[in-house]
Design a protein around this motif. Structure first.
Motif, PDB file in Angstrom:
ATOM      1  N   VAL A 177      -3.543  11.180   1.634  1.00 13.78           N
ATOM      2  CA  VAL A 177      -3.892  11.098   3.063  1.00 13.78           C
ATOM      3  C   VAL A 177      -2.946  10.252   3.900  1.00 13.78           C
ATOM      4  N   CYS A 178      -1.869   9.711   3.323  1.00 14.83           N
ATOM      5  CA  CYS A 178      -0.997   8.875   4.161  1.00 14.83           C
ATOM      6  C   CYS A 178      -0.227   9.750   5.154  1.00 14.83           C
ATOM      7  N   PRO A 179      -0.307   9.441   6.457  1.00 18.11           N
ATOM      8  CA  PRO A 179       0.416  10.256   7.449  1.00 18.11           C
ATOM      9  C   PRO A 179       1.934  10.162   7.310  1.00 18.11           C
ATOM     10  N   PHE A 180       2.438   9.136   6.621  1.00 19.10           N
ATOM     11  CA  PHE A 180       3.884   8.977   6.463  1.00 19.10           C
ATOM     12  C   PHE A 180       4.393   9.542   5.137  1.00 19.10           C
ATOM     13  N   HIS A 181       3.608   9.363   4.060  1.00 23.31           N
ATOM     14  CA  HIS A 181       4.118   9.703   2.722  1.00 23.31           C
ATOM     15  C   HIS A 181       3.191  10.605   1.916  1.00 23.31           C
ATOM     16  N   ALA A 182       2.073  11.002   2.475  1.00 18.18           N
ATOM     17  CA  ALA A 182       1.067  11.781   1.745  1.00 18.18           C
ATOM     18  C   ALA A 182       0.561  11.021   0.521  1.00 18.18           C
ATOM     19  N   ASP A 183       1.251  11.151  -0.630  1.00 21.00           N
ATOM     20  CA  ASP A 183       0.670  10.599  -1.855  1.00 21.00           C
ATOM     21  C   ASP A 183       1.295   9.286  -2.314  1.00 21.00           C
ATOM     22  N   CYS A 184       1.517   8.365  -1.368  1.00 19.77           N
ATOM     23  CA  CYS A 184       1.827   6.987  -1.784  1.00 19.77           C
ATOM     24  C   CYS A 184       0.541   6.369  -2.338  1.00 19.77           C
ATOM     25  N   TRP A 185       0.611   5.075  -2.714  1.00 17.35           N
ATOM     26  CA  TRP A 185      -0.559   4.421  -3.335  1.00 17.35           C
ATOM     27  C   TRP A 185      -1.771   4.492  -2.412  1.00 17.35           C
TER      28      TRP A 185
ATOM     29  N   GLY B 109       0.808  -1.224   0.000  1.00 15.26           N
ATOM     30  CA  GLY B 109       0.000   0.000   0.000  1.00 15.26           C
ATOM     31  C   GLY B 109       0.836   1.267   0.000  1.00 15.26           C
ATOM     32  N   HIS B 110       2.076   1.164   0.443  1.00 15.89           N
ATOM     33  CA  HIS B 110       2.901   2.367   0.554  1.00 15.89           C
ATOM     34  C   HIS B 110       3.910   2.503  -0.581  1.00 15.89           C
ATOM     35  N   MET B 111       3.695   1.779  -1.675  1.00 23.08           N
ATOM     36  CA  MET B 111       4.559   2.014  -2.841  1.00 23.08           C
ATOM     37  C   MET B 111       4.230   3.394  -3.427  1.00 23.08           C
TER      38      MET B 111
HETATM   39 ZN    ZN Z   1       2.208   5.698   2.759  1.00 26.20          ZN
END
Ligand code: ZN
Length: 302
Positions: free
Chosen positions: A174-182, A158-160
């Protein structure tokens, strides 16, 4: 005949069941996920009560994550750094071991759902495949040559990172770690935040779905390039809107551009990118299959 326990430990609910497979579930409960004390306590109480009536040989756990799935690690069977309040560093397997003297199987929710699909569902004919869930998060698990995917920890598909055209889609993710990951671009909360209404209520012809299918296809195509899966199973809340499947297949076909030459991917994508045959039951049934494996491993060792 011995029975097995399965726990689908999800972020919003736990499903606990006792049985041997899809046609033989003897008891089942659903518990809302509150604190580890309350929810693990209720799960343990359920199996303790069941054991007064039936013989349970092993328990399997399909856990939300991230988790430590390495049996050689001192924190094996823990939920690790989850953002879910109260749950970081929860010793799921040690709590079960304390209550039950029996083998306990443990893996990620998506790996266990993959195992369920392999045993009783859509993936019975293949050895190398992925199971993706597209819902509150995006997760991916699966098998390579019949073995559940592990390694450093477990895959975090999910975080690619996928291409993000900010002219077409200025939404930041919306990812709290990467914003616009998958996951940040394509999970259920992203869909809702981008369009101002949840995916369940977006009509099938809304422009949201073409963009969603585009993002999902980018991830699926990347996974195909990396793992060469023989099958891609896609479940989770977003995929319950089944009109999205043909859109994803079409986008995947466009992205691949006939590069991967296999009869399945060139002519039969409808048999290649499929919903889980066990539907929402893949997790809890997979947990029962995992318990059977844990019992078998223990039995072979003795
Ligand atoms: Zn992510």
């Amino acid at each position: 005949m011995a029975l097995f326990g399965g726990i689908e430990a999800g972020g919003t609910k736990f499903v606990c069941a006792v049985g041997t497979g899809p046609d033989d579930i003897r008891a089942e409960i659903r518990i809302p996920t509150e604190t580890p004390d309350i929810t693990m306590g209720q799960a343990i109480a359920f199996f303790q009560e069941q054991r007064t009536q039936r013989d349970i040989a092993a328990i399997g756990v399909a856990s939300f994550g991230p988790v430590d799935p390495d049996p050689g690690s001192p924190t094996f069977g823990y939920i690790t750094n989850t953002p879910k309040p109260g749950w970081p560093h929860t010793p799921v397997v040690p709590l079960l071991k304390e209550a039950f003297d029996m083998p306990i199987g443990f893996d990620t929710d998506v790996n266990v759902a993959a195992l369920g699909e392999r045993r009783w569902g859509a993936a019975q004919e293949v050895d190398t495949f992925v199971y993706l869930t597209i819902g509150t998060g995006i997760g991916g698990g699966g098998m390579v040559n019949g073995n559940l995917l592990h390694g450093l920890l477990h895959p975090e598909m999910g975080h690619m990172f996928v291409p993000h055209n900010r002219e077409r889609d200025p939404f930041p993710g919306v990812c709290p770690f990467h914003a616009d990951c998958w996951e940040g671009l394509a999970n259920g909360p992203a869909l809702e935040a981008r369009w101002g209404q949840p995916g369940e209520t977006l009509p099938p012809h809304h422009e949201a779905w073409a963009l969603e299918a585009h993002y999902l296809a980018l991830g699926v195509a990347n996974i195909m390039m990396v793992l060469s899966p023989q099958l891609v199973v896609m479940g989770g809340g977003v995929m319950e809107r089944e009109h999205i499947f043909p859109l994803v297949r079409q986008e995947v076909k466009t992205l691949l551009n006939d590069y991967i030459q296999s009869p399945t991917t060139t002519d039969a994508l409808d048999k290649y990118i499929v919903p889980p045959a066990l539907g929402g039951r893949a997790g809890v049934l997979g947990a029962i299959a995992l318990a059977q494996r844990a019992w078998q491993i223990d039995h072979d060792r003795l």
